[in-house]
Structure formats: structure tokens, C-alpha cells
Design an enzyme around this catalytic site. Structure first.
Site, PDB file in Angstrom:
ATOM      1  N   LYS A 134      76.432 -47.108 115.083  1.00  0.00           N
ATOM      2  CA  LYS A 134      76.267 -46.054 114.265  1.00  0.00           C
ATOM      3  C   LYS A 134      76.388 -44.751 114.978  1.00  0.00           C
ATOM      4  O   LYS A 134      76.173 -44.611 116.332  1.00  0.00           O
ATOM      5  CB  LYS A 134      74.725 -45.869 113.780  1.00  0.00           C
ATOM      6  CG  LYS A 134      74.696 -47.286 113.252  1.00  0.00           C
ATOM      7  CD  LYS A 134      75.219 -47.791 111.692  1.00  0.00           C
ATOM      8  CE  LYS A 134      75.026 -48.992 111.469  1.00  0.00           C
ATOM      9  NZ  LYS A 134      76.066 -49.662 110.212  1.00  0.00           N
TER      10      LYS A 134
ATOM     11  N   GLY B 178      76.440 -58.868 102.877  1.00  0.00           N
ATOM     12  CA  GLY B 178      77.948 -58.655 102.565  1.00  0.00           C
ATOM     13  C   GLY B 178      78.868 -59.359 103.749  1.00  0.00           C
ATOM     14  O   GLY B 178      79.674 -59.622 103.392  1.00  0.00           O
TER      15      GLY B 178
ATOM     16  N   ASP C 125      63.227 -59.935 114.356  1.00  0.00           N
ATOM     17  CA  ASP C 125      63.940 -59.113 114.989  1.00  0.00           C
ATOM     18  C   ASP C 125      65.110 -59.443 115.661  1.00  0.00           C
ATOM     19  O   ASP C 125      65.179 -60.439 116.445  1.00  0.00           O
ATOM     20  CB  ASP C 125      62.973 -58.456 115.996  1.00  0.00           C
ATOM     21  CG  ASP C 125      63.623 -57.072 116.632  1.00  0.00           C
ATOM     22  OD1 ASP C 125      64.738 -56.782 116.481  1.00  0.00           O
ATOM     23  OD2 ASP C 125      62.974 -56.438 117.588  1.00  0.00           O
TER      24      ASP C 125
ATOM     25  N   ASP D  18      67.385 -61.009 109.445  1.00  0.00           N
ATOM     26  CA  ASP D  18      67.009 -59.712 109.114  1.00  0.00           C
ATOM     27  C   ASP D  18      65.544 -60.002 108.210  1.00  0.00           C
ATOM     28  O   ASP D  18      65.553 -60.897 107.596  1.00  0.00           O
ATOM     29  CB  ASP D  18      67.897 -59.296 107.847  1.00  0.00           C
ATOM     30  CG  ASP D  18      67.942 -57.925 107.668  1.00  0.00           C
ATOM     31  OD1 ASP D  18      66.753 -57.382 107.377  1.00  0.00           O
ATOM     32  OD2 ASP D  18      69.168 -57.166 107.775  1.00  0.00           O
TER      33      ASP D  18
ATOM     34  N   SER E 164      79.334 -53.233 101.929  1.00  0.00           N
ATOM     35  CA  SER E 164      79.525 -53.306 103.305  1.00  0.00           C
ATOM     36  C   SER E 164      80.451 -54.485 103.605  1.00  0.00           C
ATOM     37  O   SER E 164      80.941 -54.284 104.678  1.00  0.00           O
ATOM     38  CB  SER E 164      78.097 -53.722 104.100  1.00  0.00           C
ATOM     39  OG  SER E 164      77.245 -52.585 104.020  1.00  0.00           O
TER      40      SER E 164
HETATM   41  C1  LIG Z   1      73.298 -51.989 106.701  1.00  0.00           C
HETATM   42  S1  LIG Z   1      72.277 -52.964 106.641  1.00  0.00           S
HETATM   43  C2  LIG Z   1      73.061 -54.249 106.670  1.00  0.00           C
HETATM   44  C3  LIG Z   1      74.288 -54.670 105.425  1.00  0.00           C
HETATM   45  C4  LIG Z   1      74.729 -56.203 105.699  1.00  0.00           C
HETATM   46  N1  LIG Z   1      75.611 -56.027 106.756  1.00  0.00           N
HETATM   47  C5  LIG Z   1      75.675 -56.306 104.539  1.00  0.00           C
HETATM   48  O1  LIG Z   1      76.540 -56.168 104.594  1.00  0.00           O
HETATM   49  O2  LIG Z   1      74.877 -56.557 103.390  1.00  0.00           O
HETATM   50  C6  LIG Z   1      71.348 -52.709 108.009  1.00  0.00           C
HETATM   51  C7  LIG Z   1      70.281 -53.935 107.964  1.00  0.00           C
HETATM   52  O3  LIG Z   1      69.869 -54.104 109.341  1.00  0.00           O
HETATM   53  C8  LIG Z   1      68.352 -54.518 109.190  1.00  0.00           C
HETATM   54  N2  LIG Z   1      67.901 -54.254 110.903  1.00  0.00           N
HETATM   55  C9  LIG Z   1      67.510 -52.903 111.368  1.00  0.00           C
HETATM   56  N3  LIG Z   1      66.965 -53.165 112.503  1.00  0.00           N
HETATM   57  C10 LIG Z   1      66.906 -54.428 112.694  1.00  0.00           C
HETATM   58  C11 LIG Z   1      66.498 -55.610 113.725  1.00  0.00           C
HETATM   59  N4  LIG Z   1      65.698 -54.934 114.803  1.00  0.00           N
HETATM   60  N5  LIG Z   1      66.640 -56.853 113.469  1.00  0.00           N
HETATM   61  C12 LIG Z   1      67.106 -57.502 112.459  1.00  0.00           C
HETATM   62  N6  LIG Z   1      67.467 -56.442 111.341  1.00  0.00           N
HETATM   63  C13 LIG Z   1      67.571 -55.181 111.483  1.00  0.00           C
HETATM   64  C14 LIG Z   1      67.941 -53.635 108.122  1.00  0.00           C
HETATM   65  O4  LIG Z   1      66.979 -54.467 107.681  1.00  0.00           O
HETATM   66  C15 LIG Z   1      69.191 -53.704 107.095  1.00  0.00           C
HETATM   67  O5  LIG Z   1      69.074 -54.819 106.139  1.00  0.00           O
END
Ligand SMILES: C[S@@+](CC[C@H](N)C(=O)[O-])C[C@H]1O[C@@H](n2cnc3c(N)ncnc32)[C@H](O)[C@@H]1O
Length: 362
Positions: free
Chosen positions: A306, A224, A260, A240, A188
Site C-alpha cells: 500500500k 476475490g 492474524d 483473515d 479486488s
Molecule cells: C483489501 S482487503 C482484501 C480483499 C481480498 N484480497 C479480496 O480480493 O477479496 C484487506 C483484508 O486484509 C485483512 N487484514 C488486514 N490486516 C490483517 C492481518 N494482520 N491479518 C489478516 N488479515 C488482515 C482485512 O481484514 C481485509 O479483509
């Protein structure tokens, strides 16, 4: 001869790309019909009036198109190339009325297209020479000059066209080739790298992407995006529930908050970048990002929305409109662009910042 605008997008997103060009051309009173080449990342917008191609290109900034990576106006229909003397056939088809500052050899963004790349690279050498000799290609590094596009559909079929140097992607087929940094914890990382490259002009990097700035990364794990901020010397609050890569925590530049992302608020108003890659409903993310900007919790926001399975273009329009409406309600000046970047998949990237003071700042 029929004149068309050829548009490049991610394969599988031809419908969105077509809907978008048709709508935005109509705003400029330009009309035509679509020919979609499914799964090839190509859309042909056949114009009712031949002169409209250049008019539309000079009126509609490519940056305003979300699903379009690159585009050109056709100069020829599909040309069948002979087995020999391909260069001569191309030069002849072009005529000598116009000059171009650059040449782009392009193919569809498919496996077959990729297989053609070697052929294109080989042909580019004698083609450039011949075009230079005929004074068709100037290569004066002139950003304003027209760019010549040769789109090879196969080794035997090519479509020629042009784009305006001031309104074209600097990258062949609109695709920047970025190197994956081996220390980054997830692929990512390339999404944010590309987003900074695309949305922030290089001349501003020293003030807007520089060390010492504070950043917040929502949905950060495994890191990432945080990696891209850390590598630019920023101090990052990474939010996260999931674990962050140890290598990032060891830099001393990262604070990990396991809460959150919708509840996290920065302690001080000294955050420059808010970045967000949470897998969440796009309208919730769009709303949250607008809140942060209106409250002055950050100066600039870079986030992914998304895409749903169906009605992707309509959904994106709706989410972006909601942001614009909220900014308008508060009478703020702002800059916002959205793009389906090369390293994006089922998502688009949005960049937004206020150009006037945040109205809800404490
Ligand atoms: C696509 S991944 C992120 C990848 C990250 N940007 C990277 O480059 O490594 C999506 C992340 O969003 C987090 N996520 C989803 N809903 C969330 C929330 N309400 N609060 C915090 N994190 C959340 C998930 O735990 C997941 O780790």
C-alpha cells in the site's frame, strides 16, 4: 526538433512516474527535463540529446519501471490536424523512412480521453489502410518490429512516436481490459488476475498456475484473490478475521483461518503461491514476504504494497531495497518485479521468487 519520451501512468501518479524515469535514465547517463501533465496520466521526458530516446528504450526494460504503464519515443512534436484529410496529414508527418509492425491509437486515460476513443477507432481504419499502402505499416506479427504510437490529445492534436516491439506493453496504453467474473466476491479479484497475466509468462501457466498447487492468501476476505486461485484449481488456505464468501467455501478447495496473517505459518512446506492483500504498513508486508521466501514456506509470492499519501516513490524504493538487501545478505538468486498495475489504486503489486534454494528452510 525536440525528442521526448512520453510515459503513460495512472492519473494522479505523474510525479512518481517522472521521478522514476529521471532517476533510471540518469543511471544510464541520459538526461532531460520533465513536463508533467497533471491528472492526465501523462509525463513528457524531454531529452537533452535526441538520439538518447532509442538508446534508453533499448537499455532500460519497461518491466523495470514501476509507475510507467507504457511509453514511446516521439517522432514528431504536437501536430495540429486539419478538419479534413487527417489521415494524409499523419502519413505526411511520418515520412517513409521507417516501417512499423503495429499501430496503437492512444489517448490520455481521462474522461475526455475516453470520449476520444470512438473517434480513434473510426480513424484507425483509413489510417491503417493508408499506412499499409505506403508500406509504412507491415503488420507482420513481428514482435521485434517497432510499434507506431499515435497519441491523440484531442480530435485535432496528435503526437506520433515509436516503441521497440521487444520492450513495449502488448496492450494499448498499457491497459489490459479484463472482464469482472460475476461469481467473484470482490472487485479486488481483477488485481490478482492482472498480476498473474503481467508477471507470469503464458508459457509457464501450466506449471506455475495450475491445478493441484497449494496457495496461501493473507488478508483474503471476502475472497476475490482466493477466487482467482480456486478458479485455477488450487487448494487455498485463506487467512483473515473477516468472513469468506460462502460460494468459495462450498468449492471444498478453501480452508479459512481466522487469525492474524503475520502469525500464520503453513503446517507443511508444500505451499507454492503466497498471495497477500492485507491493508498493512508496506514495510511490514515486505518483511513478511521475504521471510516466507527465505524460509522456503512458499515458492513464489505476489503481494500488494500500500502506498503512503506522500513520498510514494521514495517509500516504494525503500521497501524494495530492504527486500533486495535481505536476499543479498543470504546470497540467494532471485527474480523480483514491481508494477503499479491498471487495477491497482493506492498500491503497487510485487512478484518475487527465489531462483536458488531457500537458505533458511527447515
Ligand atoms: C483489501 S482487503 C482484501 C480483499 C481480498 N484480497 C479480496 O480480493 O477479496 C484487506 C483484508 O486484509 C485483512 N487484514 C488486514 N490486516 C490483517 C492481518 N494482520 N491479518 C489478516 N488479515 C488482515 C482485512 O481484514 C481485509 O479483509
Amino acid at each position: 526538433m525536440k525528442t521526448s519520451i512520453v510515459l503513460y501512468c495512472r492519473p494522479g501518479f505523474e510525479k512518481e512516474c517522472g521521478a522514476e524515469i529521471q532517476e533510471k535514465a540518469a543511471w544510464n547517463e541520459i538526461y532531460g527535463y520533465l513536463e508533467i501533465v497533471k491528472k492526465q496520466g501523462l509525463v513528457f521526458f524531454h531529452l537533452h540529446n535526441a538520439e538518447d530516446g532509442e538508446t534508453l528504450m533499448s537499455k532500460l526494460p519497461l518491466k523495470r519501471l514501476i509507475f510507467v504503464r507504457q511509453w514511446f519515443v516521439t517522432l514528431t512534436e504536437k501536430i495540429e490536424l486539419p478538419d479534413y484529410n487527417r489521415v494524409e496529414a499523419i502519413v505526411e508527418a511520418l515520412g517513409s523512412d521507417w516501417q512499423y509492425a503495429d499501430l496503437r491509437m492512444e489517448t490520455p486515460d481521462t474522461n475526455d480521453g475516453k470520449a476520444l476513443t470512438k473517434f480513434c477507432r473510426k480513424l484507425a481504419v483509413p489510417l491503417r489502410q493508408a499506412l499499409r499502402k505506403q508500406k509504412i505499416l507491415t503488420e507482420q506479427g513481428d514482435d521485434d518490429g517497432a510499434v507506431l504510437h499515435a497519441l491523440f490529445l484531442s480530435g485535432k492534436e496528435v503526437i506520433l512516436g515509436f516503441s521497440l516491439g521487444t520492450n513495449t506493453s502488448q496492450h494499448v496504453m498499457g491497459i489490459p481490459r479484463l472482464k469482472f467474473p460475476s461469481q467473484a466476491p470482490s472487485r479486488s479479484t481483477l488485481k490478482l488476475d492482472e498480476a498473474f497475466l503481467y508477471f507470469v509468462p503464458k508459457k509457464d501457466w501450466e506449471s506455475r498456475l495450475t491445478s493441484g498447487l497449494n496457495a496461501v492468501d493473507l488478508g483474503a476476505a471476502p475472497g476475490g484473490w482466493t477466487y482467482q486461485l480456486v478458479r485455477r484449481g488450487m487448494m487455498v488456505s485463506s487467512v483473515d478475521n473477516g468472513p469468506m464468501a460462502e460460494s468459495l467455501m462450498e468449492t471444498g478447495q478453501v480452508k479459512h483461518y481466522q487469525i492474524d496473517g503475520f502469525k500464520f505459518k503453513p503446517a507443511k512446506q508444500n505451499v507454492y503461491w503466497l498471495v497477500c492483500d492485507m491493508v498493512e504498513k508496506p514495510h511490514r508486508v515486505a518483511y513478511l514476504m521475504t521471510d516466507w521466501l527465505l524460509h522456503g514456506f512458499c515458492k513464489e509470492a505476489m503481494f500488494n504494497l500500500k502506498l503512503p499519501m506522500k513520498g510514494r516513490y521514495q517509500q516504494v524504493q525503500k521497501d524494495l531495497q530492504m527486500i533486495k538487501d535481505r536476499f543479498a545478505e543470504h546470497d540467494v538468486r532471485y527474480e523480483m518485479y514491481a508494477k503499479h498495475l491498471y487495477y491497482d489504486r493506492e498500491e503497487i503489486t510485487v512478484h518475487a521468487r527465489l531462483l536458488s534454494p531457500a537458505p533458511l528452510a527447515r
